[in-house]
Design a protein around this motif. Structure first.
Motif, mmCIF file in Angstrom:
data_model
loop_
_atom_site.group_PDB
_atom_site.id
_atom_site.type_symbol
_atom_site.label_atom_id
_atom_site.label_comp_id
_atom_site.label_asym_id
_atom_site.label_seq_id
_atom_site.Cartn_x
_atom_site.Cartn_y
_atom_site.Cartn_z
ATOM 1 N N HIS A 194 -5.651 -0.811 1.908
ATOM 2 C CA HIS A 194 -5.988 0.458 2.651
ATOM 3 C C HIS A 194 -6.666 0.111 4.027
ATOM 4 C CE1 HIS A 194 -6.272 4.642 3.665
ATOM 5 N NE2 HIS A 194 -7.567 4.793 3.705
ATOM 6 N N MET A 224 -5.880 8.676 -0.171
ATOM 7 C CA MET A 224 -5.747 7.539 0.743
ATOM 8 C C MET A 224 -4.566 7.396 1.257
ATOM 9 S SD MET A 224 -7.671 4.861 -2.273
ATOM 10 C CE MET A 224 -6.965 3.610 -1.434
ATOM 11 N N THR A 225 -3.591 7.872 0.790
ATOM 12 C CA THR A 225 -2.212 7.450 1.396
ATOM 13 C C THR A 225 -1.427 8.667 2.301
ATOM 14 O OG1 THR A 225 -1.083 8.436 -0.758
ATOM 15 C CG2 THR A 225 -1.544 6.206 -0.882
ATOM 16 N N PRO A 258 -1.975 2.457 -4.480
ATOM 17 C CA PRO A 258 -3.004 2.779 -3.451
ATOM 18 C C PRO A 258 -4.154 2.145 -3.716
ATOM 19 C CG PRO A 258 -3.307 4.516 -4.954
ATOM 20 C CD PRO A 258 -2.122 3.761 -5.600
ATOM 21 N N MET A 292 0.781 -1.276 -0.004
ATOM 22 C CA MET A 292 -0.239 -0.082 -0.049
ATOM 23 C C MET A 292 0.915 1.107 0.251
ATOM 24 S SD MET A 292 -3.015 1.363 0.131
ATOM 25 C CE MET A 292 -3.231 3.148 0.046
ATOM 26 N N GLU A 305 1.623 5.098 7.066
ATOM 27 C CA GLU A 305 1.854 3.958 6.779
ATOM 28 C C GLU A 305 2.505 3.019 7.704
ATOM 29 O OE1 GLU A 305 1.154 0.772 5.910
ATOM 30 O OE2 GLU A 305 0.422 1.497 4.129
#
Length: 280
Positions: free
Chosen positions: A202, A159-160, A197, A116, A164
C-alpha cells in the motif's frame, strides 16, 4: 583549460544520466530478527525469504543498467512502512516483497503472487490480515499507522479506497512471476495472481507485488524452499520475470507484444483447503 572544463561537465552530466537511466528494483525479504514469520519443523520464513532475495539480487546485479536496492540484507527487523519508504526514496521502478506461505492444513501448496487491492475472497483477506499484523511488533504502531487495526475489516477496506494507480503494471509483473514459476514444472504448483490489501504494498508508490514462494508448512514444499537448489530455482524464476518486465516496459528495442496468458487474469478461485492461510 576550457576544453578540460567542458570535458568534466560532460562527464558529470553523463554520470547523472547513466544513474537515472538504471532500472531500479527494490527487493524486500519479509520479516526479520524477532519477527520469524512462519516456522514449521525448523524451517524459518525470515531466513528463507532473505536467502531467496539475496540470490535474486545477485542475478539481477549481473545485468547492465539494473540497480538493486535491498530493504534488508541481514537478519534485522524493518518496519513495514519503512520497507516501502526505502523503495520510494530510491525512486525504484518496481518493488518485490518475498515471503513464504503457511497453512494449518499441511497439504496446502503452491505459489501465489499478490498485487495491492481489495478482494472479497476470505483466504486472500486472511493472508493480508496475518501479514499486516506484523506492525504490532513495531513501536508506537497505532500512532505511526494512524490507528490502523490489522484485525479490523473496515480499516483494511479503507486502505484500498484510494485510486490504484499502478494496478495494471503490478498485474503484469505478477503474471510474469507466476508464468516463470510455471516453467519450474512439478517442482512448484503456481497458484496465479491474486489481490489483497497488504500494508507493505500500500505504501510503495510504484508497480509492486508480494510473492508467496510456496507453503513452508507443507513438508515436501517446505523442504524445497529450505534447500539450496530450491532457492536457486525460485530465485532464477523471479529474476527472469523481473528482467522480462524490464525488457517489455523499459527495453531499448521498444515494447514487445506478448500473448495473453492465463496468469494475467486475477485468480478469483483459490485452492480449496480446510483452513485459511497461516502466517506469511
Amino acid at each position: 583549460m576550457k576544453i578540460a572544463f567542458t570535458f568534466l561537465i560532460l562527464l558529470f552530466v553523463g554520470n547523472i544520466y547513466g544513474q537515472s537511466n538504471n532500472f531500479k528494483v527494490t527487493l524486500d525479504a519479509g520479516h526479520g530478527d524477532h519477527d520469524f514469520g512462519a516456522v514449521y519443523s525448523g524451517r524459518i520464513e525470515k531466513n528463507i525469504a532473505l536467502a531467496i532475495v539475496l540470490k535474486v539480487g545477485r542475478i539481477l546485479e549481473s545485468y547492465p543498467k539494473v540497480e538493486v536496492i535491498y530493504t534488508r540484507k541481514t537478519d534485522v527487523f524493518i518496519d513495514l512502512v519503512e520497507r516501502a519508504n526505502i523503495a520510494n526514496r530510491a525512486d525504484s521502478n518496481i518493488f518485490v516483497s518475498i515471503h513464504c506461505n503457511a497453512n494449518k492444513n499441511t497439504a496446502a501448496d503452491g505459489t501465489e503472487t499478490y498485487v495491492m487491492g481489495m478482494n472479497k475472497i476470505a483466504s486472500n483477506l486472511e493472508a493480508a490480515k496475518k501479514e499486516n499484523a506484523v506492525i504490532t511488533l513495531e513501536k508506537d504502531y497505532k500512532k505511526k499507522y494512524e490507528g490502523f487495526d490489522p484485525n479490523s475489516p473496515e480499516t483494511m477496506i479503507g486502505m484500498t479506497l484510494m485510486q490504484e494507480e499502478y494496478l495494471e503494471n503490478s498485474i503484469s509483473l505478477a503474471s510474469k512471476v507466476e508464468d516463470a514459476f510455471a516453467l519450474l514444472g512439478k517442482k512448484l504448483r503456481h497458484g496465479g495472481v491474486k489481490q489483497a490489501p497488504f500494508m507493505v504494498l500500500h505504501k510503495a508508490y510504484m508497480p509492486r507485488v508480494l510473492v508467496e514462494t510456496g507453503f513452508i508448512s507443507n513438508p515436501a514444499e517446505g523442504d524445497l524452499l529450505n534447500s539450496e537448489q530450491g532457492q536457486d530455482d525460485i530465485a532464477k524464476a523471479i529474476a527472469n520475470a523481473i528482467i522480462g518486465y524490464k525488457n517489455e516496459y523499459f527495453g531499448d528495442g521498444g515494447t514487445e507484444t506478448f500473448e495473453e496468458k492465463p496468469s494475467q487474469i486475477l485468480n478469483e478461485n483459490p485452492v480449496k483447503t480446510n483452513e485459511t492461510p497461516g502466517n506469511n
